[in-house]
Design a protein around this motif. Structure first.
Motif, PDB file in Angstrom:
ATOM      1  N   SER A  53      13.275  -9.844  -0.155  1.00 20.07           N
ATOM      2  CA  SER A  53      12.160 -10.006  -1.109  1.00 20.07           C
ATOM      3  C   SER A  53      11.125 -10.933  -0.481  1.00 20.07           C
ATOM      4  O   SER A  53      11.019 -12.114  -0.829  1.00 20.07           O
ATOM      5  N   ASN A  54      10.343 -10.377   0.457  1.00 20.71           N
ATOM      6  CA  ASN A  54       9.387 -11.188   1.200  1.00 20.71           C
ATOM      7  C   ASN A  54       8.028 -10.505   1.376  1.00 20.71           C
ATOM      8  O   ASN A  54       7.268 -10.855   2.259  1.00 20.71           O
ATOM      9  N   VAL A  55       7.725  -9.531   0.496  1.00 11.43           N
ATOM     10  CA  VAL A  55       6.454  -8.809   0.580  1.00 11.43           C
ATOM     11  C   VAL A  55       5.662  -9.045  -0.711  1.00 11.43           C
ATOM     12  O   VAL A  55       6.116  -8.691  -1.797  1.00 11.43           O
ATOM     13  N   VAL A  56       4.483  -9.645  -0.565  1.00 14.28           N
ATOM     14  CA  VAL A  56       3.601  -9.901  -1.708  1.00 14.28           C
ATOM     15  C   VAL A  56       2.742  -8.652  -1.922  1.00 14.28           C
ATOM     16  O   VAL A  56       2.114  -8.162  -0.984  1.00 14.28           O
ATOM     17  N   PRO A  57       2.713  -8.107  -3.142  1.00 18.92           N
ATOM     18  CA  PRO A  57       1.931  -6.896  -3.415  1.00 18.92           C
ATOM     19  C   PRO A  57       0.436  -7.081  -3.154  1.00 18.92           C
ATOM     20  O   PRO A  57      -0.065  -8.206  -3.130  1.00 18.92           O
ATOM     21  N   LEU A  58      -0.265  -5.973  -3.009  1.00 18.16           N
ATOM     22  CA  LEU A  58      -1.709  -5.982  -2.769  1.00 18.16           C
ATOM     23  C   LEU A  58      -2.454  -6.767  -3.854  1.00 18.16           C
ATOM     24  O   LEU A  58      -3.394  -7.505  -3.563  1.00 18.16           O
ATOM     25  N   ALA A  59      -2.023  -6.648  -5.093  1.00 21.45           N
ATOM     26  CA  ALA A  59      -2.675  -7.344  -6.211  1.00 21.45           C
ATOM     27  C   ALA A  59      -2.223  -8.797  -6.348  1.00 21.45           C
ATOM     28  O   ALA A  59      -2.684  -9.518  -7.229  1.00 21.45           O
ATOM     29  N   LYS A  74       1.103   7.639   2.528  1.00 20.52           N
ATOM     30  CA  LYS A  74       0.864   6.260   2.098  1.00 20.52           C
ATOM     31  C   LYS A  74       0.926   5.335   3.310  1.00 20.52           C
ATOM     32  O   LYS A  74       1.658   5.581   4.259  1.00 20.52           O
ATOM     33  N   TRP A  75       0.153   4.241   3.262  1.00 20.78           N
ATOM     34  CA  TRP A  75       0.113   3.290   4.366  1.00 20.78           C
ATOM     35  C   TRP A  75      -0.185   1.889   3.831  1.00 20.78           C
ATOM     36  O   TRP A  75      -0.677   1.737   2.722  1.00 20.78           O
ATOM     37  N   CYS A  76       0.144   0.876   4.635  1.00 21.16           N
ATOM     38  CA  CYS A  76      -0.213  -0.491   4.295  1.00 21.16           C
ATOM     39  C   CYS A  76      -0.270  -1.345   5.553  1.00 21.16           C
ATOM     40  O   CYS A  76       0.338  -1.023   6.567  1.00 21.16           O
ATOM     41  N   VAL A  77      -1.030  -2.422   5.437  1.00 24.27           N
ATOM     42  CA  VAL A  77      -1.104  -3.446   6.475  1.00 24.27           C
ATOM     43  C   VAL A  77      -0.568  -4.722   5.859  1.00 24.27           C
ATOM     44  O   VAL A  77      -1.044  -5.142   4.793  1.00 24.27           O
ATOM     45  N   VAL A  78       0.426  -5.327   6.496  1.00 29.53           N
ATOM     46  CA  VAL A  78       0.954  -6.604   6.016  1.00 29.53           C
ATOM     47  C   VAL A  78       0.607  -7.689   7.028  1.00 29.53           C
ATOM     48  O   VAL A  78       0.537  -7.435   8.230  1.00 29.53           O
ATOM     49  N   VAL A  79       0.358  -8.892   6.518  1.00 31.68           N
ATOM     50  CA  VAL A  79       0.033 -10.039   7.356  1.00 31.68           C
ATOM     51  C   VAL A  79       0.908 -11.203   6.909  1.00 31.68           C
ATOM     52  O   VAL A  79       1.041 -11.464   5.707  1.00 31.68           O
ATOM     53  N   MET A  88      -2.279  -6.590   2.742  1.00 33.71           N
ATOM     54  CA  MET A  88      -3.712  -6.903   2.778  1.00 33.71           C
ATOM     55  C   MET A  88      -4.575  -5.670   2.556  1.00 33.71           C
ATOM     56  O   MET A  88      -5.716  -5.780   2.116  1.00 33.71           O
ATOM     57  N   ALA A  89      -4.049  -4.501   2.884  1.00 39.39           N
ATOM     58  CA  ALA A  89      -4.770  -3.237   2.701  1.00 39.39           C
ATOM     59  C   ALA A  89      -3.723  -2.149   2.518  1.00 39.39           C
ATOM     60  O   ALA A  89      -2.632  -2.226   3.071  1.00 39.39           O
TER      61      ALA A  89
END
Length: 91
Positions: A53-59, A74-79, A88-89
Motif C-alpha cells: 500500500s504505497n501508491v497515492v491516487p491521482l486525486a 490504461k497507463w500511469c506515471v508514478v513519482v 502524477m498522470a
C-alpha cells in the motif's frame, strides 16, 4: 511483462501483457528513489496493483495498492515523493 514483477533499477517503462489475472508490481522503496519516475501501461484487460500500500491516487488521499483499472490501454506515471509513489498522470 507477462507475469508479476519487481521494478528493476535500470528500467522506467513497463507494459503489462499478463493475461488471466491481476498483475502485481513490487515497487522499490520510495525513500531510496526520491523523484524517480516510472511509467506503466496495460495492454490486457487486467488490473495492475502494487504489492504494498504505497501508491497515492491521482486525486490524492491515502496510499493504497491500485495503479491501473482492468481496461486495455490504461497507463500511469508514478513519482516517488520520498515516502510513497504518487500517480502524477494517468489515462
Amino acid at each position: 511483462k507477462t507475469a508479476d514483477f519487481s521494478v528493476a533499477d535500470n528500467e522506467n517503462w513497463y507494459i503489462n501483457n499478463k493475461s488471466g489475472s491481476t498483475c502485481t508490481v513490487t515497487l522499490p522503496t520510495a525513500s531510496s528513489y526520491t523523484g524517480r519516475e516510472i511509467m506503466f501501461k496495460t495492454i490486457q484487460a487486467q488490473t495492475v496493483v502494487s504489492a504494498s500500500s504505497n501508491v497515492v491516487p491521482l486525486a490524492g488521499g491515502a496510499a493504497g495498492t491500485a495503479m491501473l483499472a482492468a481496461t486495455a490501454g490504461k497507463w500511469c506515471v508514478v513519482v516517488s515523493n520520498g515516502t510513497n509513489w504518487e500517480i502524477m498522470a494517468a489515462g
